[in-house]
Design an enzyme around this catalytic site. Structure first.
Site, PDB file in Angstrom:
ATOM      1  N   TYR A   1       0.870  -1.117   0.000  1.00 54.92           N
ATOM      2  CA  TYR A   1      -0.091  -0.062  -0.065  1.00 54.92           C
ATOM      3  C   TYR A   1       0.910   1.220   0.040  1.00 54.92           C
ATOM      4  CZ  TYR A   1      -0.098  -0.530   5.410  1.00 54.92           C
ATOM      5  OH  TYR A   1       0.203  -0.589   6.554  1.00 54.92           O
ATOM      6  N   CYS A   2       0.318   2.250  -0.772  1.00 52.31           N
ATOM      7  CA  CYS A   2       1.019   3.436  -0.899  1.00 52.31           C
ATOM      8  C   CYS A   2       2.511   3.112  -1.572  1.00 52.31           C
ATOM      9  CB  CYS A   2       1.264   4.351   0.275  1.00 52.31           C
ATOM     10  SG  CYS A   2       1.721   6.119   0.058  1.00 52.31           S
ATOM     11  N   PRO A   3       2.638   2.418  -2.569  1.00 51.49           N
ATOM     12  CA  PRO A   3       4.081   2.316  -3.473  1.00 51.49           C
ATOM     13  C   PRO A   3       4.830   3.535  -3.648  1.00 51.49           C
ATOM     14  CG  PRO A   3       2.209   1.784  -4.788  1.00 51.49           C
ATOM     15  CD  PRO A   3       1.610   2.170  -3.441  1.00 51.49           C
TER      16      PRO A   3
END
Length: 284
Positions: free
Chosen positions: A144-146
Protein backbone atom coordinates in the site's frame (compact mmCIF):
# COMPACT_ATOMS: atom_id res chain seq x y z
CA UNK A 1 24.41 11.88 3.61
CA UNK A 2 22.88 15.09 2.29
CA UNK A 3 25.60 17.61 3.11
CA UNK A 4 23.60 20.83 3.38
CA UNK A 5 21.53 19.58 6.35
CA UNK A 6 23.31 20.39 9.59
CA UNK A 7 20.89 21.13 12.45
CA UNK A 8 22.83 21.79 15.65
CA UNK A 9 19.77 21.11 17.78
CA UNK A 10 16.65 19.03 17.30
CA UNK A 11 13.47 19.70 19.25
CA UNK A 12 12.21 16.27 20.30
CA UNK A 13 8.41 15.99 20.41
CA UNK A 14 6.24 12.95 21.17
CA UNK A 15 2.51 12.92 20.48
CA UNK A 16 0.22 9.98 21.29
CA UNK A 17 -3.29 10.26 19.88
CA UNK A 18 -5.69 8.22 22.00
CA UNK A 19 -9.00 9.83 21.02
CA UNK A 20 -10.89 9.97 17.72
CA UNK A 21 -11.47 13.67 18.27
CA UNK A 22 -7.72 14.38 17.97
CA UNK A 23 -6.72 12.32 14.93
CA UNK A 24 -6.12 15.42 12.80
CA UNK A 25 -3.79 16.98 15.36
CA UNK A 26 -0.44 15.46 14.26
CA UNK A 27 -0.85 16.91 10.77
CA UNK A 28 -1.62 20.36 12.11
CA UNK A 29 1.38 20.11 14.45
CA UNK A 30 3.67 19.08 11.60
CA UNK A 31 2.53 22.07 9.54
CA UNK A 32 3.07 24.32 12.55
CA UNK A 33 6.62 23.00 12.91
CA UNK A 34 7.30 23.47 9.18
CA UNK A 35 6.25 27.10 9.57
CA UNK A 36 8.45 27.52 12.64
CA UNK A 37 11.40 25.85 10.91
CA UNK A 38 11.10 28.32 8.05
CA UNK A 39 10.74 31.34 10.32
CA UNK A 40 13.07 30.54 13.24
CA UNK A 41 15.46 28.01 11.63
CA UNK A 42 14.42 25.36 14.18
CA UNK A 43 14.54 21.62 13.49
CA UNK A 44 12.19 19.01 14.94
CA UNK A 45 11.93 15.27 15.47
CA UNK A 46 8.16 14.85 15.77
CA UNK A 47 7.15 11.32 16.74
CA UNK A 48 3.49 10.37 16.83
CA UNK A 49 1.24 7.36 17.23
CA UNK A 50 -2.52 7.02 16.89
CA UNK A 51 -5.52 4.86 17.55
CA UNK A 52 -6.39 2.59 14.56
CA UNK A 53 -6.64 5.03 11.65
CA UNK A 54 -6.54 4.76 7.87
CA UNK A 55 -4.77 7.81 6.43
CA UNK A 56 -5.88 8.48 2.88
CA UNK A 57 -4.04 10.38 0.19
CA UNK A 58 -6.00 12.95 -1.79
CA UNK A 59 -6.16 10.55 -4.75
CA UNK A 60 -7.99 8.06 -2.52
CA UNK A 61 -10.70 10.63 -1.81
CA UNK A 62 -11.49 10.66 -5.56
CA UNK A 63 -12.34 6.97 -5.83
CA UNK A 64 -15.79 6.51 -7.42
CA UNK A 65 -17.29 4.57 -4.52
CA UNK A 66 -15.54 6.29 -1.62
CA UNK A 67 -18.63 6.14 0.60
CA UNK A 68 -18.58 2.34 0.38
CA UNK A 69 -14.90 2.27 1.25
CA UNK A 70 -15.38 4.56 4.23
CA UNK A 71 -18.29 2.44 5.40
CA UNK A 72 -16.12 -0.67 5.31
CA UNK A 73 -13.41 0.99 7.39
CA UNK A 74 -15.99 2.18 9.90
CA UNK A 75 -17.31 -1.36 10.38
CA UNK A 76 -13.72 -2.42 11.18
CA UNK A 77 -13.49 0.31 13.86
CA UNK A 78 -10.89 2.39 12.02
CA UNK A 79 -10.97 6.16 11.92
CA UNK A 80 -10.34 7.64 8.46
CA UNK A 81 -8.68 10.94 7.55
CA UNK A 82 -7.24 12.54 4.42
CA UNK A 83 -3.72 13.82 4.91
CA UNK A 84 -2.16 16.96 3.49
CA UNK A 85 0.88 15.32 1.87
CA UNK A 86 1.27 13.09 -1.15
CA UNK A 87 0.74 9.41 -1.57
CA UNK A 88 -2.04 6.89 -1.07
CA UNK A 89 -3.66 5.06 1.83
CA UNK A 90 -1.58 3.90 4.80
CA UNK A 91 -2.46 2.65 8.26
CA UNK A 92 -1.50 4.16 11.59
CA UNK A 93 -2.19 2.32 14.83
CA UNK A 94 -0.39 1.53 18.10
CA UNK A 95 2.17 -0.80 16.45
CA UNK A 96 3.12 1.83 13.86
CA UNK A 97 5.52 4.68 14.61
CA UNK A 98 5.22 7.89 12.61
CA UNK A 99 8.06 10.39 12.41
CA UNK A 100 8.22 13.86 10.88
CA UNK A 101 11.74 15.25 10.51
CA UNK A 102 11.17 18.99 10.11
CA UNK A 103 13.94 21.24 8.84
CA UNK A 104 14.50 24.76 7.55
CA UNK A 105 15.05 24.73 3.81
CA UNK A 106 17.19 27.62 2.65
CA UNK A 107 16.30 29.12 -0.70
CA UNK A 108 20.05 29.68 -1.26
CA UNK A 109 20.92 25.99 -0.85
CA UNK A 110 17.62 24.10 -0.95
CA UNK A 111 17.17 20.48 -0.01
CA UNK A 112 15.97 18.73 -3.15
CA UNK A 113 13.13 16.22 -3.10
CA UNK A 114 15.56 13.36 -3.69
CA UNK A 115 17.86 14.62 -0.93
CA UNK A 116 14.93 14.74 1.47
CA UNK A 117 14.03 11.14 0.77
CA UNK A 118 17.66 10.07 0.97
CA UNK A 119 18.06 11.84 4.30
CA UNK A 120 15.30 9.78 5.90
CA UNK A 121 16.67 6.63 4.27
CA UNK A 122 20.08 7.41 5.77
CA UNK A 123 18.50 7.82 9.21
CA UNK A 124 16.66 4.50 9.05
CA UNK A 125 19.67 2.64 7.72
CA UNK A 126 21.89 4.16 10.43
CA UNK A 127 19.39 3.28 13.15
CA UNK A 128 19.20 -0.39 12.25
CA UNK A 129 22.71 -0.93 10.91
CA UNK A 130 23.72 -3.00 13.97
CA UNK A 131 21.00 -5.49 13.01
CA UNK A 132 20.99 -5.52 9.20
CA UNK A 133 22.71 -4.08 6.14
CA UNK A 134 19.83 -5.16 3.90
CA UNK A 135 17.51 -2.12 4.07
CA UNK A 136 16.80 -0.98 0.51
CA UNK A 137 15.01 2.05 -0.87
CA UNK A 138 12.98 1.00 -3.90
CA UNK A 139 9.36 0.72 -4.93
CA UNK A 140 7.43 -2.29 -3.68
CA UNK A 141 4.66 -2.03 -6.25
CA UNK A 142 2.13 -4.30 -4.56
CA UNK A 143 2.41 -2.63 -1.15
CA UNK A 144 0.00 0.00 0.00
CA UNK A 145 1.14 3.51 -0.92
CA UNK A 146 4.00 2.31 -3.17
CA UNK A 147 6.77 4.75 -3.98
CA UNK A 148 10.37 4.97 -5.14
CA UNK A 149 11.61 5.31 -1.56
CA UNK A 150 9.72 2.44 0.04
CA UNK A 151 12.02 0.86 2.62
CA UNK A 152 12.22 -2.90 2.57
CA UNK A 153 14.26 -5.91 3.64
CA UNK A 154 14.35 -8.81 1.17
CA UNK A 155 11.52 -7.15 -0.78
CA UNK A 156 9.24 -6.90 2.27
CA UNK A 157 8.22 -3.28 2.85
CA UNK A 158 8.16 -2.01 6.43
CA UNK A 159 8.16 1.77 5.92
CA UNK A 160 7.06 4.48 3.51
CA UNK A 161 8.27 8.07 3.16
CA UNK A 162 6.53 11.27 2.07
CA UNK A 163 7.36 14.97 2.11
CA UNK A 164 5.59 18.25 2.72
CA UNK A 165 7.02 21.68 1.91
CA UNK A 166 5.69 25.07 2.99
CA UNK A 167 7.78 28.11 2.09
CA UNK A 168 11.30 27.61 3.43
CA UNK A 169 10.32 24.72 5.67
CA UNK A 170 10.35 20.99 4.96
CA UNK A 171 8.98 17.88 6.65
CA UNK A 172 10.19 14.43 5.63
CA UNK A 173 7.69 11.96 7.07
CA UNK A 174 7.85 8.22 7.53
CA UNK A 175 5.75 5.48 9.02
CA UNK A 176 7.43 2.34 10.34
CA UNK A 177 5.46 -0.84 10.97
CA UNK A 178 7.10 -2.13 14.16
CA UNK A 179 4.72 -4.75 15.54
CA UNK A 180 1.09 -5.88 15.35
CA UNK A 181 -0.72 -7.65 12.52
CA UNK A 182 0.78 -6.23 9.34
CA UNK A 183 -0.94 -8.85 7.22
CA UNK A 184 -4.31 -7.62 8.51
CA UNK A 185 -3.31 -4.03 7.72
CA UNK A 186 -2.54 -5.00 4.13
CA UNK A 187 -5.81 -6.91 3.78
CA UNK A 188 -7.78 -3.96 5.14
CA UNK A 189 -6.31 -1.51 2.62
CA UNK A 190 -6.85 -4.07 -0.15
CA UNK A 191 -10.51 -4.40 0.90
CA UNK A 192 -10.88 -0.62 1.03
CA UNK A 193 -9.79 -0.39 -2.60
CA UNK A 194 -12.11 -3.24 -3.59
CA UNK A 195 -15.02 -1.38 -1.98
CA UNK A 196 -14.01 2.04 -3.34
CA UNK A 197 -13.13 1.01 -6.89
CA UNK A 198 -15.29 -2.07 -7.63
CA UNK A 199 -14.44 -3.40 -11.10
CA UNK A 200 -11.66 -0.81 -11.45
CA UNK A 201 -9.69 -2.35 -8.58
CA UNK A 202 -5.95 -2.28 -9.27
CA UNK A 203 -6.21 0.26 -12.10
CA UNK A 204 -5.76 4.01 -12.62
CA UNK A 205 -2.76 4.24 -10.32
CA UNK A 206 -4.38 2.52 -7.34
CA UNK A 207 -2.36 -0.45 -6.03
CA UNK A 208 -3.91 -3.91 -5.90
CA UNK A 209 -2.13 -4.43 -2.55
CA UNK A 210 -0.69 -7.86 -1.83
CA UNK A 211 -0.45 -8.15 1.98
CA UNK A 212 2.46 -10.55 1.55
CA UNK A 213 4.58 -7.71 0.12
CA UNK A 214 4.80 -6.06 3.56
CA UNK A 215 6.05 -7.04 7.02
CA UNK A 216 6.79 -5.66 10.47
CA UNK A 217 10.32 -4.62 11.33
CA UNK A 218 10.28 -6.92 14.36
CA UNK A 219 9.45 -9.93 12.19
CA UNK A 220 12.04 -9.05 9.57
CA UNK A 221 14.82 -8.59 12.13
CA UNK A 222 13.60 -11.18 14.66
CA UNK A 223 13.30 -8.60 17.41
CA UNK A 224 10.69 -7.75 20.04
CA UNK A 225 11.00 -3.95 20.09
CA UNK A 226 8.27 -1.72 21.43
CA UNK A 227 7.38 1.45 19.54
CA UNK A 228 8.95 3.54 22.31
CA UNK A 229 12.20 1.57 22.09
CA UNK A 230 12.40 2.21 18.35
CA UNK A 231 11.72 5.89 18.98
CA UNK A 232 14.71 6.02 21.31
CA UNK A 233 16.87 4.23 18.77
CA UNK A 234 15.86 6.68 16.04
CA UNK A 235 16.55 9.65 18.30
CA UNK A 236 20.02 8.38 19.18
CA UNK A 237 20.81 7.72 15.53
CA UNK A 238 19.59 11.19 14.52
CA UNK A 239 21.88 12.82 17.10
CA UNK A 240 24.84 10.87 15.70
CA UNK A 241 23.95 11.36 12.05
CA UNK A 242 23.34 15.10 12.35
CA UNK A 243 25.88 15.73 15.11
CA UNK A 244 23.01 17.38 16.96
CA UNK A 245 21.45 17.35 20.42
CA UNK A 246 17.82 16.23 20.71
CA UNK A 247 16.14 18.37 23.38
CA UNK A 248 12.65 17.36 24.57
CA UNK A 249 9.97 19.95 23.88
CA UNK A 250 6.65 19.81 25.74
CA UNK A 251 3.98 20.04 23.07
CA UNK A 252 1.27 21.14 25.50
CA UNK A 253 3.47 23.93 26.85
CA UNK A 254 4.48 25.01 23.35
CA UNK A 255 0.87 25.09 22.12
CA UNK A 256 -0.05 27.09 25.20
CA UNK A 257 1.84 30.12 23.90
CA UNK A 258 -0.75 32.54 22.46
CA UNK A 259 0.95 33.12 19.10
CA UNK A 260 1.70 29.42 18.68
CA UNK A 261 -1.86 28.47 19.64
CA UNK A 262 -3.25 30.83 17.02
CA UNK A 263 -1.02 29.41 14.29
CA UNK A 264 -1.85 25.84 15.32
CA UNK A 265 -5.60 26.49 15.20
CA UNK A 266 -5.24 27.82 11.66
CA UNK A 267 -3.48 24.64 10.56
CA UNK A 268 -6.05 22.49 12.34
CA UNK A 269 -8.88 24.37 10.66
CA UNK A 270 -7.29 23.68 7.26
CA UNK A 271 -7.15 19.96 8.08
CA UNK A 272 -10.81 19.99 9.13
CA UNK A 273 -11.74 21.72 5.88
CA UNK A 274 -9.74 19.14 3.91
CA UNK A 275 -11.68 16.40 5.69
CA UNK A 276 -15.18 17.87 5.37
CA UNK A 277 -16.46 15.14 3.06
CA UNK A 278 -15.02 12.41 5.25
CA UNK A 279 -16.56 14.06 8.30
CA UNK A 280 -19.94 14.01 6.55
CA UNK A 281 -19.59 10.26 6.08
CA UNK A 282 -18.93 9.81 9.78
CA UNK A 283 -15.42 8.43 9.28
CA UNK A 284 -13.93 10.72 11.94
Amino acid sequence: MTTNITPSQLHLVSQDITSASNVLAPFAVTDLFIQEAAKDKHSFLHFWTTIPTVILGMKDTRTPFLTDGLGLLKTRNYQTIARNSGGLAVISEPGVLNLSLVLPNSSDDPITVTQGYQLMTDLIQATFSPFTKEIEAKEISESYCPGEFDLSIHDKKFAGISQRRIGNGLAVMIYLSINGDQDARGRLVQQFYHASLKEDFGTNGYPSVDPDSMANLNDLLQQNWSVSEVQTMLTNAAETLFKATATPLSLSTHLGKPDVATAYEKHLTKMKTRNQDILKNGAI
